[in-house]
Design an enzyme around this catalytic site. Structure first.
Site, PDB file in Angstrom:
ATOM      1  NE  ARG A 241      -4.225  -1.600   0.182  1.00  0.00           N
ATOM      2  CZ  ARG A 241      -4.346  -2.691  -0.584  1.00  0.00           C
ATOM      3  NH1 ARG A 241      -3.395  -2.984  -1.461  1.00  0.00           N
ATOM      4  NH2 ARG A 241      -5.407  -3.459  -0.496  1.00  0.00           N
ATOM      5  CD  GLU A 270      -3.094   3.256  -5.327  1.00  0.00           C
ATOM      6  OE1 GLU A 270      -4.074   2.561  -5.668  1.00  0.00           O
ATOM      7  OE2 GLU A 270      -2.112   2.782  -4.771  1.00  0.00           O
ATOM      8  CG  HIS A 289      -3.498  -0.801  -6.756  1.00  0.00           C
ATOM      9  ND1 HIS A 289      -3.824  -0.131  -5.610  1.00  0.00           N
ATOM     10  CD2 HIS A 289      -3.469  -2.120  -6.419  1.00  0.00           C
ATOM     11  CE1 HIS A 289      -3.982  -0.993  -4.617  1.00  0.00           C
ATOM     12  NE2 HIS A 289      -3.784  -2.217  -5.085  1.00  0.00           N
TER      13      HIS A 289
END
Ligand code: NAP
Length: 339
Positions: A241, A270, A289
């Site tokens: 993360r 993000e 991601h």
């Protein structure tokens, strides 16, 4: 009456059909996903009459839960549970389920892709070829560094970390160091992984891979001091993360040569802003991601999350529960049978 479920991430058609055999679904418009805020408020509203919800990538707030008196189960299509306050859900008697295991191998593949891409400068040099700059034999200016035989440091050797250690030790002949709060004896035996303090891992690893969950203890785990403790030739890989790394400190370390490069699948915010300094650094490989993002794995995750949800509503969920205390019945919300 069938339970009412909010679906806040697009599901494969067969998984949605499977859910609809057992529950009523309110499917939020997939177009809402284009605006995080719109999706957030639509979910906030829809939860008010729901018994459960299935989705991912939206922070579930206390205000949402206050407005959702019937809610019994939240099923996240992810292994990470950092979008939830697990203690608060437990106090409220709401089951939280997630999807470990099904995404382990695909995510380890992504981490390895980042290791290879950064070490061998795959993205940078592919762009160099496309730009028409390959005019003769390449020289030292285009060389990368070896991966095989090097030292891999895994911060958080759990499911994904173990899959990574297997690739590294058995496939690439790498020495594996790791940090965990508890020893992982299986990985130690199978892959020769050695548990060391974070300071030693940072000092010795050629590749530092972060694979811990985001918790209050791991937030900001890698800051300026930790980056300085790494070798100047080392590469940082983060597919856990974004908030585990102090991104401003990382940008400074990459720009000043404190470390050699970074392979990043996750970011503090993000989607990553197009004007992030990270994107102008040649020694950074940035991915959107995609850790688990293959057709097969995303389907398996959706199916797993749907099965978790239905089993939890039936009081029969036996695995993939982030807050198993709820199932003891002590804090269970009415309408959900205890095992
Ligand atoms: P896992 O099996 O629970 O492994 C996590 C490891 O971290 C465990 O070995 C744990 O060992 C260690 N750990 C936890 N807290 C720690 C701490 N405070 N200090 C040091 N070590 C700590 O989880 P996983 O399935 O491998 O997934 C790991 C994470 O990867 C997820 O939580 C998620 O955030 C991320 N992920 C990202 C993607 C992506 O798309 N990029 C995809 C999947 C997962 P101890 O308990 O012994 O400390």
């Amino acid at each position: 009456m069938k339970p009412m479920i909010v679906v806040y991430k697009t599901l494969p058609a067969d998984v949605l059909a499977y859910l609809n055999e057992h529950v009523e679904t309110i499917v939020l418009d997939p177009e809402l996903g284009a605006s995080h805020e719109a999706l957030f408020w639509a979910l906030h509203l829809a939860l008010s009459g729901a018994d459960g919800a299935i989705g991912a990538s939206v922070k579930i707030t206390p205000a949402m839960l206050d407005a959702a008196p019937r809610l019994k189960v939240l099923s996240t299509i992810s292994v990470g549970i950092d979008n939830f306050d697990v203690d608060d859900l437990t106090r409220r008697g709401i089951v939280l389920t997630h999807t470990p295991d099904v995404l382990t191998e695909s995510t380890a593949d992504t981490v390895f892709a980042l290791i290879l891409a950064t070490a061998r400068r795959v993205v940078e040099l592919a762009e160099w070829v496309k730009a028409g700059r390959w005019h003769g034999s390449i020289g030292p200016a285009q060389y990368g560094v070896d991966v095989h035989g090097k030292t891999l440091g895994i911060v958080g050797l759990g499911r994904i970390g173990s899959a990574l250690a297997r690739r590294a030790a058995l496939g690439f002949g790498m020495r594996v160091l790791y940090t965990n709060r508890h020893a992982n004896e299986v990985a130690e035996r199978a892959f020769g992984a050695r548990r060391v303090a974070l300071a030693q891992l940072l000092a010795e690893a050629d590749f530092v891979c972060l694979q811990v969950p985001l918790t209050p203890e791991t937030r900001g785990l890698i800051g300026a001091a930790e980056l300085k403790a790494m070798k100047r030739s080392a590469i940082l890989i983060n597919a856990s993360r974004g908030a585990i790394v102090d991104e401003a400190a990382l940008i400074d370390a990459l720009a000043s040569g404190t470390i050699a490069g970074a392979g990043l699948d996750v970011f503090e915010r993000e989607p990553l802003s197009a004007d992030s300094p990270l994107l102008s650094l040649p020694n950074v490989v940035a991915l959107p991601h995609i850790g688990s993002a293959t057709h097969e794995t995303r389907h398996a995750m959706a199916r797993c999350a749907a099965e978790n949800l239905l089993a939890a509503l039936a009081g029969a969920l036996e695995r993939n529960v982030a807050n198993p205390e709820v199932l003891t019945g002590r804090t269970l919300r009415s309408g959900l049978r205890s095992r």
